[in-house]
Design a protein around this motif. Structure first.
Motif, PDB file in Angstrom:
ATOM      1  N   GLU A 147     -12.603   9.841  47.853  1.00  0.00           N
ATOM      2  CA  GLU A 147     -13.454   9.550  46.598  1.00  0.00           C
ATOM      3  C   GLU A 147     -14.145  10.837  46.085  1.00  0.00           C
ATOM      4  O   GLU A 147     -14.416  10.791  44.919  1.00  0.00           O
ATOM      5  CB  GLU A 147     -14.512   8.768  47.121  1.00  0.00           C
ATOM      6  CG  GLU A 147     -14.277   7.195  47.557  1.00  0.00           C
ATOM      7  CD  GLU A 147     -13.762   6.256  46.184  1.00  0.00           C
ATOM      8  OE1 GLU A 147     -13.972   6.799  45.290  1.00  0.00           O
ATOM      9  OE2 GLU A 147     -13.260   5.178  46.756  1.00  0.00           O
ATOM     10  N   TYR A 148     -14.338  11.846  46.634  1.00  0.00           N
ATOM     11  CA  TYR A 148     -14.640  13.309  46.192  1.00  0.00           C
ATOM     12  C   TYR A 148     -13.691  13.900  45.642  1.00  0.00           C
ATOM     13  O   TYR A 148     -14.054  15.169  45.210  1.00  0.00           O
ATOM     14  CB  TYR A 148     -15.453  13.934  47.292  1.00  0.00           C
ATOM     15  CG  TYR A 148     -16.538  12.939  47.730  1.00  0.00           C
ATOM     16  CD1 TYR A 148     -17.587  12.687  47.255  1.00  0.00           C
ATOM     17  CD2 TYR A 148     -16.018  12.129  49.117  1.00  0.00           C
ATOM     18  CE1 TYR A 148     -18.573  11.861  47.847  1.00  0.00           C
ATOM     19  CE2 TYR A 148     -17.048  11.297  49.783  1.00  0.00           C
ATOM     20  CZ  TYR A 148     -18.344  11.296  48.868  1.00  0.00           C
ATOM     21  OH  TYR A 148     -19.277  10.227  49.561  1.00  0.00           O
ATOM     22  N   ASN A 149     -12.405  13.669  45.844  1.00  0.00           N
ATOM     23  CA  ASN A 149     -11.303  14.743  45.397  1.00  0.00           C
ATOM     24  C   ASN A 149     -11.117  14.357  44.017  1.00  0.00           C
ATOM     25  O   ASN A 149      -9.650  14.030  43.559  1.00  0.00           O
ATOM     26  CB  ASN A 149      -9.951  14.485  46.239  1.00  0.00           C
ATOM     27  CG  ASN A 149      -8.955  15.424  46.538  1.00  0.00           C
ATOM     28  OD1 ASN A 149      -9.373  16.407  45.620  1.00  0.00           O
ATOM     29  ND2 ASN A 149      -7.925  15.129  46.766  1.00  0.00           N
ATOM     30  N   LYS A 150     -12.018  14.664  43.199  1.00  0.00           N
ATOM     31  CA  LYS A 150     -11.997  14.697  41.640  1.00  0.00           C
ATOM     32  C   LYS A 150     -12.564  16.087  41.088  1.00  0.00           C
ATOM     33  O   LYS A 150     -13.487  16.339  41.779  1.00  0.00           O
ATOM     34  CB  LYS A 150     -12.808  13.617  41.111  1.00  0.00           C
ATOM     35  CG  LYS A 150     -12.343  12.300  41.879  1.00  0.00           C
ATOM     36  CD  LYS A 150     -13.246  11.166  41.511  1.00  0.00           C
ATOM     37  CE  LYS A 150     -12.812   9.656  41.926  1.00  0.00           C
ATOM     38  NZ  LYS A 150     -13.885   8.572  41.965  1.00  0.00           N
ATOM     39  N   PRO A 151     -12.093  16.613  40.071  1.00  0.00           N
ATOM     40  CA  PRO A 151     -12.494  17.968  39.620  1.00  0.00           C
ATOM     41  C   PRO A 151     -13.938  18.018  39.278  1.00  0.00           C
ATOM     42  O   PRO A 151     -14.482  19.108  39.832  1.00  0.00           O
ATOM     43  CB  PRO A 151     -11.516  18.112  38.564  1.00  0.00           C
ATOM     44  CG  PRO A 151     -10.523  17.376  38.566  1.00  0.00           C
ATOM     45  CD  PRO A 151     -10.598  16.095  39.577  1.00  0.00           C
ATOM     46  N   GLN A 152     -14.462  16.843  38.785  1.00  0.00           N
ATOM     47  CA  GLN A 152     -15.919  17.025  38.286  1.00  0.00           C
ATOM     48  C   GLN A 152     -16.826  16.723  39.434  1.00  0.00           C
ATOM     49  O   GLN A 152     -17.963  17.056  39.392  1.00  0.00           O
ATOM     50  CB  GLN A 152     -16.107  15.873  37.456  1.00  0.00           C
ATOM     51  CG  GLN A 152     -15.867  14.553  38.067  1.00  0.00           C
ATOM     52  CD  GLN A 152     -14.773  13.790  37.864  1.00  0.00           C
ATOM     53  OE1 GLN A 152     -13.675  14.348  37.718  1.00  0.00           O
ATOM     54  NE2 GLN A 152     -14.710  12.437  37.869  1.00  0.00           N
ATOM     55  N   ILE A 153     -16.149  16.267  40.532  1.00  0.00           N
ATOM     56  CA  ILE A 153     -17.132  16.178  41.762  1.00  0.00           C
ATOM     57  C   ILE A 153     -16.892  17.556  42.951  1.00  0.00           C
ATOM     58  O   ILE A 153     -17.887  18.195  43.221  1.00  0.00           O
ATOM     59  CB  ILE A 153     -16.644  15.134  42.718  1.00  0.00           C
ATOM     60  CG1 ILE A 153     -17.246  13.651  42.045  1.00  0.00           C
ATOM     61  CG2 ILE A 153     -17.517  15.115  44.044  1.00  0.00           C
ATOM     62  CD1 ILE A 153     -16.831  12.381  42.708  1.00  0.00           C
ATOM     63  N   LYS A 154     -15.667  17.651  42.944  1.00  0.00           N
ATOM     64  CA  LYS A 154     -15.518  18.900  44.030  1.00  0.00           C
ATOM     65  C   LYS A 154     -15.893  20.260  43.663  1.00  0.00           C
ATOM     66  O   LYS A 154     -16.238  21.375  44.300  1.00  0.00           O
ATOM     67  CB  LYS A 154     -13.931  18.917  44.450  1.00  0.00           C
ATOM     68  CG  LYS A 154     -12.954  19.146  43.681  1.00  0.00           C
ATOM     69  CD  LYS A 154     -11.699  19.266  44.527  1.00  0.00           C
ATOM     70  CE  LYS A 154     -10.313  19.217  43.453  1.00  0.00           C
ATOM     71  NZ  LYS A 154      -9.180  19.182  44.154  1.00  0.00           N
TER      72      LYS A 154
END
Length: 816
Positions: free
Chosen positions: A723-730
């Motif tokens: 769920e965290y493997n998104k550019p805006q998050i990681k």
């Protein structure tokens, strides 16, 4: 008689008795992640280009110096940052850490990389000379000595002769590797190091004379004894006597960094003219012709190695002629040292054996140790010429010069050890990992991330909670305020189980620490009803959004039930506008009073849910006492919460309620994090459940975006990074810890999340991590495999999340 080469120095430039000047630089250390071939290739390409570009200078001095890790100094520096209620306890544990690490890490070093460049003298014209004519002393030196080396001080005229060349050298190094001009103290450190090898760390102070104090005794064949007033040590210089034809992947300036003893490297490279290089290849061609003649005379078949060498020589000859490729005439020696000759003998033997495995031959000259010592001094001339090796820029680049194993922070608390090299373990590794939770947001030079946020991911039982609790206890010593959500309701139980009568007697500080925490246990009892009602601790639109999210989720509405959704919005807004003490139970009663049967039915359902079991934590009539966060450390735990399995949707009513509870819990933590008056840690255990809801997803994103400005570090503890493997998050996460991957798919997801190279070796490594092992990406973007390690027995006992096995494990292992 051998003369010490250094006449004087100024800033980063050494001036010799022979009127030469050398400028010295410390290289920016490079790191390559675990099994990351592309990153390694990029470093090799950079070193190749550097090998070409430095050919404009006559001579280069490469040095790898093992700098002892000063545990006392680091721990003292750490203690200076402790403040607040727990500072005294922090200092107590820092002193204990000193004692343990002094013994366990006696020979731990960090490798630093230096380059010295022999500068070109600029011929001075009349205008430049007249600039200094006001200084008769300067002019007199110039006329007498040609370059002004009359005394220990360096005059401006002398320095100006080499200034342009020094700037060229600095620009070249910075372009390909990144470099810093040495400070005089660092220059003095390198000089003094030569005379105290194996005896302690020099302080980098003193005159040239005092820096060179020491008695050098080459009386024992193959060794050099160094005596100071109160100490003595032994060292052995091991020059390279033979390289293989192909140096690909030999890593000969890197692989020894995993040793439990220090290894020093000195490499001098000499460049000559294109004509000299062509003559050298002609000499080698003649040797091949002679070998061919010998083979014909002996009636033997061609040697494949000779044939390979002949092909490479032909290619090299063309590159020298057509492209101007330089040859690097190198003199390389490795240095091992220790307090006894026997210790040095064993270390030298280990080094020679391991290099032989790489087809590289090291020798230990019996009579030339003193010459090699002198040759290793900064700015010294080559005087032991027997071991010259001819390298190309490509073969030099395979050394991986400037590659380091460093991971984590320089000053911080001890976290564990780097075990990235194959076969390494917590027992064998000498690469310590330190971590500081409050540095990333400062935007330090060289850092990739400027975020204090952290993710800790992995399956149950692999060490997530163990690592988290280690970070938690160490963080409170900095005065940080902490709010930790504990859906499993285990932290207080495990911490207090560790407080045995014996431990209370032997570790009183630990008892004081654990018992001072504010454990907030929320249960299904009536006294706790409504304590997580979002309408009681939030205001305005935020209260409305949170309340609507909880009610919609618990109602399990379908997309076509818009009339019910509308009624929920109206009900929440009505209660917020009309009631002095709003609460979700009042919204439920509003729905129950509706004339729309569908709305009434949902109201009845929510009433039953909200007045029974643990769900009543979210429902109040507004008359509730808020949760107190008056202590520095607050642990919010909920009893009897039935969590769904990681990655699974809630399938039972109890699981559905558990997920719903995470939303107001997260909102409560968000409110805590927004207080920017103090540094904070907000910890979300089982955070993956939050990401399963739209409201929770938005909450996490908000905290990650705003946390830095609010002086708040968010720790996300989850079983999967999906769920965290998104550019805006990681991109908003500064440090990432990833424990074992259960599947190949999960391994691939972790690799992408950490920015590692996706290959079979990395996927297999992630799937084979054992308990306590994880991959970390630090604030500088470096990755490594580490083993977490806690130094104190009472902490280990408190961090253990496993139930007492009543001797079952011991009985099982007894028959293995």
């Amino acid at each position: 008689m051998i003369q010490f080469p250094i006449q004087s120095y100024k800033e980063n430039v050494i001036y010799t008795h022979d009127h030469e000047a050398w400028s010295y630089y410390r290289l920016q250390e490079n790191t390559v992640g675990v099994n990351e071939q592309e990153a390694e290739n990029n470093l090799v390409n950079g070193l190749q280009r550097l090998g070409w570009q430095l050919s404009t200078f006559e001579e280069i001095d490469y040095k790898i110096v093992p700098i002892p890790v000063d545990i006392d100094k680091r721990m003292d520096s750490l203690q200076e940052q402790y403040e607040g209620k727990y500072a005294e306890i922090g200092r107590y544990y820092a002193e204990r850490a000193k004692e343990i690490l002094r013994e366990e890490a006696e020979n731990v070093v960090e490798y630093k990389f230096f380059i010295g460049v022999k500068l070109k003298r600029r011929e001075l014209d009349e205008n430049i000379i007249s600039t200094f004519s006001s200084s008769f002393k300067s002019m007199n030196r110039y006329l007498q000595k040609l370059a002004g080396f009359g005394g220990n001080e360096v005059d401006e005229l002398t320095a100006s002769m080499f200034k342009e060349s020094e700037e060229d050298a600095f620009t070249t190094l910075n372009q390909y590797l990144g470099a810093y001009r040495l400070k005089e103290k660092e220059l003095r450190y390198i000089i003094r190091h030569q005379f105290v090898r194996g005896q302690g760390q020099p302080d980098g102070e003193g005159s040239v004379y005092s820096l060179t104090e020491g008695i050098l005794d080459p009386g024992k064949a193959g060794y050099l004894n160094i005596k100071q007033l109160d100490h003595e040590s032994w060292c052995a210089f091991l020059p390279v006597s033979e390289f293989p034809i192909d140096l690909s992947y030999k890593e000969w300036a890197y692989f020894f960094q995993s040793y439990h003893f220090p290894v020093e490297v000195n490499m001098r490279t000499i460049y000559k003219t294109k004509k000299d290089d062509e003559n050298r290849t002609n000499i080698i061609k003649k040797r091949f012709r002679d070998q061919d003649a010998q083979l014909i005379e002996a009636n033997e078949d061609d040697d494949s190695l000779i044939n390979t060498g002949r092909e490479l020589l032909h290619e090299l000859e063309n590159q020298i002629k057509n492209q101007g490729k330089p040859l690097l005439r190198t003199h390389i020696n490795f240095v091992v040292y220790g307090q006894t000759r026997e210790e040095v003998r064993k270390r030298a033997r280990r080094l020679k054996i391991d290099f032989k495995d790489q087809q590289i031959e090291l020798v230990q000259p019996l009579a030339d140790q003193l010459l090699l010592f002198h040759q290793s001094l900064p700015a010294a001339k080559i005087i032991a010429e027997d071991w010259e090796q001819i390298l190309t820029p490509e073969s030099f680049a395979e050394s991986l010069f400037s590659l380091t194993r460093k991971i984590g922070n320089t000053v911080g608390f001890y976290l564990g050890k780097n075990i990235s090299h194959e076969g390494e373990s917590i027992e064998s590794s000498q690469s310590l990992v330190f971590y500081h939770p409050f540095l990333a947001h400062l935007g330090l030079k060289g850092s990739k991330y400027s975020s204090p946020h952290v993710t800790i991911s992995g399956p149950t039982g692999m060490g997530k909670s163990y690592l988290l609790k280690d970070i938690l206890l160490n963080s409170v010593f900095f005065g940080a305020k902490v709010l930790m959500t504990d859906p499993k309701n285990e932290v207080e139980k495990k911490f207090k189980q560790a407080l045995t009568p014996e431990l209370e007697r032997t570790a009183p500080f630990f008892k004081e620490l654990i018992e001072s925490f504010n454990y907030i246990t929320l249960s299904s009892e009536k006294k706790d009803a409504g304590k997580l009602d979002p309408l009681t601790f939030l205001e305005g639109e935020e209260a409305q959004d949170a309340a609507v999210g909880v009610l919609e989720y618990l109602s399990e509405l379908q997309s076509n039930e818009r009339n019910v959704k509308t009624a929920i919005y109206k009900g929440v807004r009505h209660v917020l506008n009309q009631e002095k003490k709003p609460g979700l139970l009042k919204v439920v009663r509003y729905l129950q009073a509706s004339e729309d049967q569908d709305v009434k039915n949902v109201g009845d359902l929510l009433y039953e849910v909200g007045t029974n079991g643990v769900a009543k934590l979210m429902f109040s009539d507004g008359n509730v006492e808020g949760i107190s966060l008056h202590e520095q450390v607050n642990i919010l735990q909920i009893q009897n919460l039935n969590l769904p399995e990681e990655g699974e949707k809630a399938s039972t009513r109890d699981e559905h309620i558990a997920v719903a509870l995470m939303q107001p819990l997260a909102k409560f933590a968000t409110k805590f994090a927004r207080d920017d008056s103090v540094v904070k840690l907000t910890i979300f255990e089982e955070a993956w459940m939050l990401m399963n809801t739209g409201a929770g997803d938005r909450l996490i994103n908000e905290l990650l975006r705003t946390g830095r400005s609010l002086r708040s570090a968010v720790y996300i503890i989850t079983q999967s990074t999906y769920e965290y493997n998104k550019p805006q998050i990681k991109e908003n996460i500064g440090t990432k810890f990833a424990f074992k991957a259960k599947t190949t798919e999960e391994a691939g997801n972790i690799i992408e999340f950490l920015g590692m190279e996706d290959n079979k070796a990395n996927r297999d490594m992630l799937k084979n991590l054992t308990e306590g092992q994880c991959i970390v990406e630090d604030m500088y973007g470096r990755t490594a495999k580490i083993q977490t390690d806690v130094l104190f027995d009472e902490w280990i006992s408190a961090f253990n999340t496993k139930e007492n096995d009543r001797g079952r494990a011991e009985n099982e292992e007894a028959f293995i």
